[in-house]
Design an enzyme around this catalytic site. Structure first.
Site, mmCIF file in Angstrom:
data_model
loop_
_atom_site.group_PDB
_atom_site.id
_atom_site.type_symbol
_atom_site.label_atom_id
_atom_site.label_comp_id
_atom_site.label_asym_id
_atom_site.label_seq_id
_atom_site.Cartn_x
_atom_site.Cartn_y
_atom_site.Cartn_z
ATOM 1 N N SER A 196 3.052 3.770 1.564
ATOM 2 C CA SER A 196 2.686 2.365 1.430
ATOM 3 C C SER A 196 3.763 1.496 2.085
ATOM 4 O O SER A 196 4.000 1.637 3.283
ATOM 5 C CB SER A 196 2.456 2.016 -0.043
ATOM 6 O OG SER A 196 1.837 0.755 -0.163
ATOM 7 N N GLU A 309 -8.363 4.346 -0.164
ATOM 8 C CA GLU A 309 -7.254 3.399 -0.087
ATOM 9 C C GLU A 309 -7.660 2.000 -0.562
ATOM 10 O O GLU A 309 -6.811 1.222 -1.013
ATOM 11 C CB GLU A 309 -6.736 3.298 1.354
ATOM 12 C CG GLU A 309 -6.132 4.564 1.905
ATOM 13 C CD GLU A 309 -4.724 4.821 1.401
ATOM 14 O OE1 GLU A 309 -4.282 4.127 0.475
ATOM 15 O OE2 GLU A 309 -4.057 5.723 1.942
ATOM 16 N N HIS A 401 -5.021 4.961 -3.509
ATOM 17 C CA HIS A 401 -3.762 4.618 -2.845
ATOM 18 C C HIS A 401 -2.590 5.081 -3.717
ATOM 19 O O HIS A 401 -2.464 4.701 -4.871
ATOM 20 C CB HIS A 401 -3.701 3.101 -2.651
ATOM 21 C CG HIS A 401 -2.489 2.617 -1.929
ATOM 22 N ND1 HIS A 401 -2.299 2.812 -0.580
ATOM 23 C CD2 HIS A 401 -1.395 1.934 -2.368
ATOM 24 C CE1 HIS A 401 -1.157 2.263 -0.212
ATOM 25 N NE2 HIS A 401 -0.587 1.730 -1.274
#
Length: 508
Positions: A196, A309, A401
């Site tokens: 990320s 995601e 995610h």
């Protein structure tokens, strides 16, 4: 585990006493820079002070100031105490380091606002047992790590400076270059990896002239395509923040006297966006522009993302359905073309989920692959789509995610909530994923463009668009695919600079 005191190493700053946990040594809370407090707030990190005698390195340091509840919910757990004095790192090694071992340096994610290097999913013991040195680190977050204001302009004789958190990461890499040999590490084989915002940091350092030569391979997990914030905009935001805090005509000393906790209650549009600032000496040019022009530091790269995601967008209140409706209203991209690229997808919500996922995350891997091919460097692409057996009803759309992180570190038994439900099948799949990451650190190169594991994983080379599916339809299978999502990713690459989905102010 049985603990035995105290493995000792000698660094440039002094001796460090760690702990032995069975067949792994660990040193926690090692200072890699001076505390960035007082007059050092919003300055480039300074070298750490030396100490006399042996320093016990058996406790994680405080984390940078952040939102505790967000970190506990989605950032990997409870980061513990907060402090501006947060520039510390942690080192795990196998007990046997008779020869120099590859080094893996982890940059945690969290939108540049939450996280810490000592969180349970990032425990380095399992990777160290595979024959690498694992380093995790803290860096300045939020407005303490990324900030611009006219009163601070001109303070750095080396040029404009706004990305203090990235400078912290660079300082940690310099510490590794100076000291990692004492731990048994090979300073000439350093892999920088992150997820990320951590993956975004890896790409930013691949684009930064200040990070050249400090690492030799890169792994980017779930980096996002939001553009960097221009320095001019950051300066304007800094002025608005100061005015909001009662300093309309602020001088640098007044800004530095503000309590660190004053920045965290700030709401949109004064809160921090999840991107670095372009136009300073760390990032003279936006990272995405560097990638599009193939001017990144040349090195082997692994990059990929997860199958759901868009979960992170929904968590922060982005209506996936509304993104499709907005495209329809503004007529910026033909919905007929999008539906052609997503055959069989019904309803605006599911279409929005997949379009936002691919525009915001999947396309980054495609852009990076093409940049790598232009500089004749190998690129390993992946698509992570495994969900623990007990959680497949909870995650019906695939891997959220960040959910791949404990698989990469092989730390499912240490990570919430996975530790409560993982089974032997999940653990076996996690071990295979971690093996791939370590094999990349050990062997990836232009001369060795294949990773070994349960299935041979070939790199993308010029003219070869390949991708490894880590999990297929949420099952523990591995599959190499050619031209994965090629048509839609090629389209999104062309429009990426102009057609990024709109996000709420809280994410800008």
């Amino acid at each position: 585990m049985t603990a035995f005191p105290f493995p000792c190493v000698s660094t440039a700053q002094g001796q460090l006493l760690g702990q032995q946990m069975d067949d792994v040594f660990v040193w926690r809370g090692i200072p890699y820079a001076a505390p960035p407090v007082g007059d050092l707030r919003w300055r480039a990190p300074q070298p750490p002070a030396a100490w006399q005698g042996a320093r016990h390195a058996d406790q994680f340091s405080p984390a940078s100031w952040q939102n505790l509840e967000y970190c506990k919910a989605i950032g990997g757990g409870d980061p513990g105490a907060f402090s501006e004095d947060c520039l510390y790192l942690n080192v795990w090694t196998p007990a046997d380091t008779s020869r120099p071992l590859p080094v893996m340096v982890w940059v945690h994610g969290g939108g540049y606002t939450i996280g810490a290097g000592g969180l349970p999913p990032y425990d380095g013991a399992a990777l160290a047992r595979r024959g690498v040195i694992l380093v995790t680190l803290n860096y300045r977050l939020g407005h303490l790590g990324f900030f611009a204001h006219p009163a601070l302009e001109g303070e750095d004789p080396d040029g404009p400076t706004c990305n203090f958190g990235l400078l912290d990461q660079i300082a940690a890499l310099k510490w590794v270059q100076q000291n990692i040999a004492a731990f048994g590490g090979d300073r000439d084989n350093v892999t920088l990896f992150g997820e990320s915002a951590g993956g975004r940091s890896v790409l930013s350092l691949m684009a930064s002239p200040l990070a050249k030569g400090l690492f030799h391979k890169a792994i980017v997990q779930s980096a996002y395509t939001l553009p960097d914030l221009a320095r001019e905009k950051a300066l304007e935001k800094g002025q608005r923040i100061a005015q909001h805090l009662g300093l309309a005509q602020a001088i640098a000393q007044q800004l530095r006297e503000l309590p660190a906790g004053a920045f965290w209650p700030l709401e949109a549009p004064l809160n921090l966006g999840p991107v670095p600032i372009s136009g300073d000496r760390v990032l003279p040019h936006p990272m995405l522009d560097v990638l599009f022009d193939a001017r990144q530091h040349p090195m082997p790269l692994m990059i990929g993302s997860n199958s759901d995601e868009a979960s992170v967008l929904a968590y922060f209140g982005v209506s996936l359905e509304e993104q499709i409706r907005k495209l329809r209203r503004e007529k910026r991209l033909g919905l007929g073309l999008i539906k052609l690229l997503y055959p069989g997808v019904r309803g605006d919500e599911e279409l929005g989920r997949q379009v936002c996922r691919d525009m915001a995350f999947t396309t980054m891997g495609y852009v990076a692959m093409q940049a790598q091919q232009r500089v004749n460097q190998p690129c390993w692409r992946y698509w992570f789509d495994y969900v623990a057996q007990a959680e497949r009803e909870t995650y019906p759309n695939g891997t959220w995610h960040g959910n791949e992180v404990p698989y990469v570190f092989d730390t499912l038994p240490l990570s919430e909530p996975a530790c409560h439900y993982v089974n032997e099948l999940d653990l076996a799949f996690s071990a295979r994923v971690a093996d791939y990451w370590v094999d990349f650190a050990k062997h990836a190169s232009r001369e060795h463009p294949v990773l070994d594991g349960p299935l041979r994983w070939p790199a993308c080379l010029p003219g070869r668009d390949r991708l490894m599916r880590l999990g297929v339809n949420q099952t523990p299978r591995f599959k190499v695919e050619h031209r994965f999502m090629r048509a839609r990713l090629a389209l999104f690459r062309r429009v990426m600079r102009q057609l990024l989905y709109s996000v709420p102010d809280s994410l800008k």
